[in-house]
Design an enzyme around this catalytic site. Structure first.
Site, PDB file in Angstrom:
ATOM      1  N   PHE A 107     -18.929  13.897 -10.046  1.00 62.91           N
ATOM      2  CA  PHE A 107     -18.153  12.823  -9.424  1.00 62.91           C
ATOM      3  C   PHE A 107     -17.115  13.324  -8.437  1.00 62.91           C
ATOM      4  O   PHE A 107     -16.667  12.572  -7.573  1.00 62.91           O
ATOM      5  CB  PHE A 107     -17.430  12.012 -10.513  1.00 62.91           C
ATOM      6  CG  PHE A 107     -16.257  12.734 -11.132  1.00 62.91           C
ATOM      7  CD1 PHE A 107     -15.004  12.709 -10.537  1.00 62.91           C
ATOM      8  CD2 PHE A 107     -16.402  13.452 -12.312  1.00 62.91           C
ATOM      9  CE1 PHE A 107     -13.929  13.392 -11.097  1.00 62.91           C
ATOM     10  CE2 PHE A 107     -15.343  14.126 -12.879  1.00 62.91           C
ATOM     11  CZ  PHE A 107     -14.093  14.097 -12.273  1.00 62.91           C
ATOM     12  N   LYS A 131     -29.821  12.834  -7.666  1.00 64.20           N
ATOM     13  CA  LYS A 131     -29.117  11.957  -8.600  1.00 64.20           C
ATOM     14  C   LYS A 131     -27.615  12.154  -8.410  1.00 64.20           C
ATOM     15  O   LYS A 131     -27.026  13.115  -8.920  1.00 64.20           O
ATOM     16  CB  LYS A 131     -29.482  12.242 -10.061  1.00 64.20           C
ATOM     17  CG  LYS A 131     -29.014  11.116 -11.000  1.00 64.20           C
ATOM     18  CD  LYS A 131     -28.826  11.565 -12.429  1.00 64.20           C
ATOM     19  CE  LYS A 131     -27.462  12.132 -12.672  1.00 64.20           C
ATOM     20  NZ  LYS A 131     -26.351  11.151 -12.531  1.00 64.20           N
ATOM     21  N   GLU A 134     -23.083   8.711 -11.423  1.00 56.10           N
ATOM     22  CA  GLU A 134     -23.112   7.262 -11.615  1.00 56.10           C
ATOM     23  C   GLU A 134     -21.744   6.639 -11.388  1.00 56.10           C
ATOM     24  O   GLU A 134     -21.627   5.417 -11.255  1.00 56.10           O
ATOM     25  CB  GLU A 134     -23.626   6.934 -13.023  1.00 56.10           C
ATOM     26  CG  GLU A 134     -22.761   7.422 -14.167  1.00 56.10           C
ATOM     27  CD  GLU A 134     -23.023   8.865 -14.565  1.00 56.10           C
ATOM     28  OE1 GLU A 134     -22.545   9.270 -15.644  1.00 56.10           O
ATOM     29  OE2 GLU A 134     -23.709   9.599 -13.805  1.00 56.10           O
ATOM     30  N   ARG A 135     -20.691   7.467 -11.317  1.00 51.82           N
ATOM     31  CA  ARG A 135     -19.339   6.941 -11.128  1.00 51.82           C
ATOM     32  C   ARG A 135     -19.009   6.668  -9.665  1.00 51.82           C
ATOM     33  O   ARG A 135     -18.158   5.827  -9.371  1.00 51.82           O
ATOM     34  CB  ARG A 135     -18.315   7.930 -11.696  1.00 51.82           C
ATOM     35  CG  ARG A 135     -18.416   8.112 -13.201  1.00 51.82           C
ATOM     36  CD  ARG A 135     -17.600   9.299 -13.657  1.00 51.82           C
ATOM     37  NE  ARG A 135     -17.682   9.485 -15.099  1.00 51.82           N
ATOM     38  CZ  ARG A 135     -17.374  10.617 -15.717  1.00 51.82           C
ATOM     39  NH1 ARG A 135     -16.984  11.660 -15.015  1.00 51.82           N
ATOM     40  NH2 ARG A 135     -17.466  10.707 -17.028  1.00 51.82           N
ATOM     41  N   CYS A 239     -13.457  22.026  -9.176  1.00 50.24           N
ATOM     42  CA  CYS A 239     -13.868  23.198  -9.947  1.00 50.24           C
ATOM     43  C   CYS A 239     -13.179  24.460  -9.459  1.00 50.24           C
ATOM     44  O   CYS A 239     -13.175  25.478 -10.149  1.00 50.24           O
ATOM     45  CB  CYS A 239     -15.384  23.370  -9.904  1.00 50.24           C
ATOM     46  SG  CYS A 239     -16.029  23.729  -8.262  1.00 50.24           S
ATOM     47  N   GLU A 340     -10.641  23.450 -20.046  1.00 46.99           N
ATOM     48  CA  GLU A 340     -10.459  22.994 -18.669  1.00 46.99           C
ATOM     49  C   GLU A 340      -9.865  21.583 -18.693  1.00 46.99           C
ATOM     50  O   GLU A 340     -10.495  20.653 -19.199  1.00 46.99           O
ATOM     51  CB  GLU A 340     -11.795  22.995 -17.925  1.00 46.99           C
ATOM     52  CG  GLU A 340     -11.661  22.679 -16.451  1.00 46.99           C
ATOM     53  CD  GLU A 340     -12.987  22.763 -15.707  1.00 46.99           C
ATOM     54  OE1 GLU A 340     -12.957  22.949 -14.486  1.00 46.99           O
ATOM     55  OE2 GLU A 340     -14.055  22.641 -16.360  1.00 46.99           O
TER      56      GLU A 340
END
Length: 460
Positions: A107, A131, A134-135, A239, A340
């Site tokens: 996301f 893909k 989905e957010r 990240c 994290e």
């Protein structure tokens, strides 16, 4: 999902036959369309993901750079040849596309990460099943449409939506030959195991705990500003965020300056002018960060700046808000360090020497990125040589390489042995086909032999 994959299979047969020069021209057109549509894409990102408009613009631009690099495909995919490996015999190798490849995206970079994947897969002759998260899928859907407008044929690039069901499908579908994934450790470990178990190539960028080392000879203002920007930008949901700052020696006197600088950041909706830190992606992500902040206090750390106290403006009370947070006196056994956080939270540690700081970093399982702030060439050289991390910044807070290099996170931050973009992406999305040819004009006189051929040795 079956239909999308079948379309990819059908399109691959024709797309792979398109000349590399024409595939390159599609990418040239595509980068132009991305430039022309950057404003629309960045607004889609801010609306769904929450990051500021300026940060969303950078999201698009860093992805655009990968598309620009894909325009070098004719030279990037050149093969190898040796003439006369034996008398009248030549050997040459070509890079061949794999077939249907797939990407599973996170996301936090709705534009950049998809563009790490499908442009390089497509320009090397593959078809691609994408893909997005989905957010926040809208940016990826829009970029896929632009790719078709640029000349990617129908079926060569398809987008599917979903969560675990879609992930399992990608891992299991026999037609899919390779999977690119960026996201968290739990999902990444799962995808790598399941995908490779089904015989697929898998490259997976996972979690991180990125450390910054601040030496006492560093430029104080540059170090403080860099640490705040790299830890709080995108609400810490990167990240490559600098989530741990290790102050060495007398630089520990600057810790309060970091706290004061963090206090100046403005929290609010991403489209609002002057906002530095937008909302977190979901209530779950926010609550997880809140839990880790609380655990730090319970384990003996000091919450020097508590973003939990942030009060949202009227009309935004239901947002996933967490203000900039600075936790000092952190030790390596605390949950705020071992896990994290993925939020606008900076953990501050102290070390007496550079060797002590290196020991902390190298004992951490992650190896995505790190940085040192110093004016000493000797200290910088020692750090880059001794630190066990894949991407290193010297007075650079977020050392994400440009596309002519590769994204080289290491250790627990990656699964698979081939990194994203750059030359390694070409390697990931292709396989070698090697041909040895014999055009001996005296075939009829060679006779039959049952002995092992020795190609590099001429007959006497």
């Amino acid at each position: 999902m079956d239909e999308a994959t079948e379309n990819c299979e059908k399109a691959f047969k024709e797309w792979r036959e398109v000349s590399v020069s024409n595939r390159m021209r599609v990418m040239l057109k595509y980068q132009q369309l991305i430039r022309e549509n950057t404003t629309e894409i960045q607004h889609l990102i801010t609306e769904e993901q929450g990051k500021t408009l300026e940060d969303a613009k950078g999201d698009v631009f860093r992805g655009l750079e990968i598309v620009e690099h894909a325009c070098s495909a004719p030279s990037l995919i050149m093969g190898e040849t040796v003439e006369n490996v034996s008398t009248h015999m030549d050997t040459y190798s070509y890079r061949q596309p794999l077939g249907v490849c797939a990407g599973i995206c996170p996301f936090n970079f709705p534009a950049m990460v998809p563009l790490w994947m499908f442009p390089l897969a497509l320009v090397t002759g593959n078809s691609f099943l994408l893909k997005p998260s989905e957010r926040d899928p809208s940016a990826a859907v829009h970029m896929a449409k632009l790719a078709h407008d640029a000349g990617v044929p129908a079926g060569a690039l398809n987008v599917i939506h979903g969560a675990k069901e879609a992930v399992n499908y990608i891992c299991d579908a026999p037609a899919i030959k390779a999977i690119s994934f960026v996201g968290g450790n739990q999902a990444g470990e799962y995808i790598h195991a399941r995908g490779t178990g089904n015989g697929k190539r898998v490259q997976a960028n996972l979690g991180a705990k990125n450390h910054a080392v601040i030496m006492e000879d560093a430029s104080k203002d540059h170090a403080v500003n860099s640490i705040i920007g790299a830890s709080m930008g995108a609400a810490g949901q990167r990240c490559m965020a600098l989530s741990v700052a290790i102050f060495v020696g007398k630089s520990q006197e600057w810790i309060n300056d970091v706290v004061e600088k963090a206090k100046t950041l403005m929290v609010g909706p991403g489209k609002q002018a002057g906002v530095d830190v937008g909302p977190m992606i979901s209530p779950f992500a926010k609550n997880r960060a809140l839990d880790l902040i609380q655990s730090a206090a319970e384990q003996g750390a000091t919450i020097a700046l508590d973003g939990r106290e942030y009060t949202p403006a009227a009309g935004y009370e239901k947002g996933n808000w967490l203000g900039p947070t600075v936790i000092t006196n952190v030790t390596t056994d605390m949950r705020c360090y071992t896990e994290e956080i993925f939020g606008p939270v900076l953990c501050v540690m102290s070390a007496e020497t550079l060797d002590d700081a290196l020991k902390i970093i190298n004992s951490n399982p992650y190896g995505n990125g790190t940085a040192i702030f110093t004016s000493s060439g000797a200290a910088a050289r020692k750090f880059q040589h001794d630190v066990d991390v894949g991407q290193i910044g010297i007075n650079v807070p977020v050392p994400v390489p440009l596309p002519m290099f590769s994204f080289t996170g290491s250790r627990a931050s990656i699964r698979g042995d081939i990194n994203f973009y750059g030359k390694q992406a070409i390697q990931f999305y292709t396989y070698w086909k090697t041909i040895t040819s014999n055009w001996n004009p005296a075939f009829a006189n060679t006779g039959a032999s049952v002995n092992m051929p020795i190609l590099g040795q001429d007959k006497k």
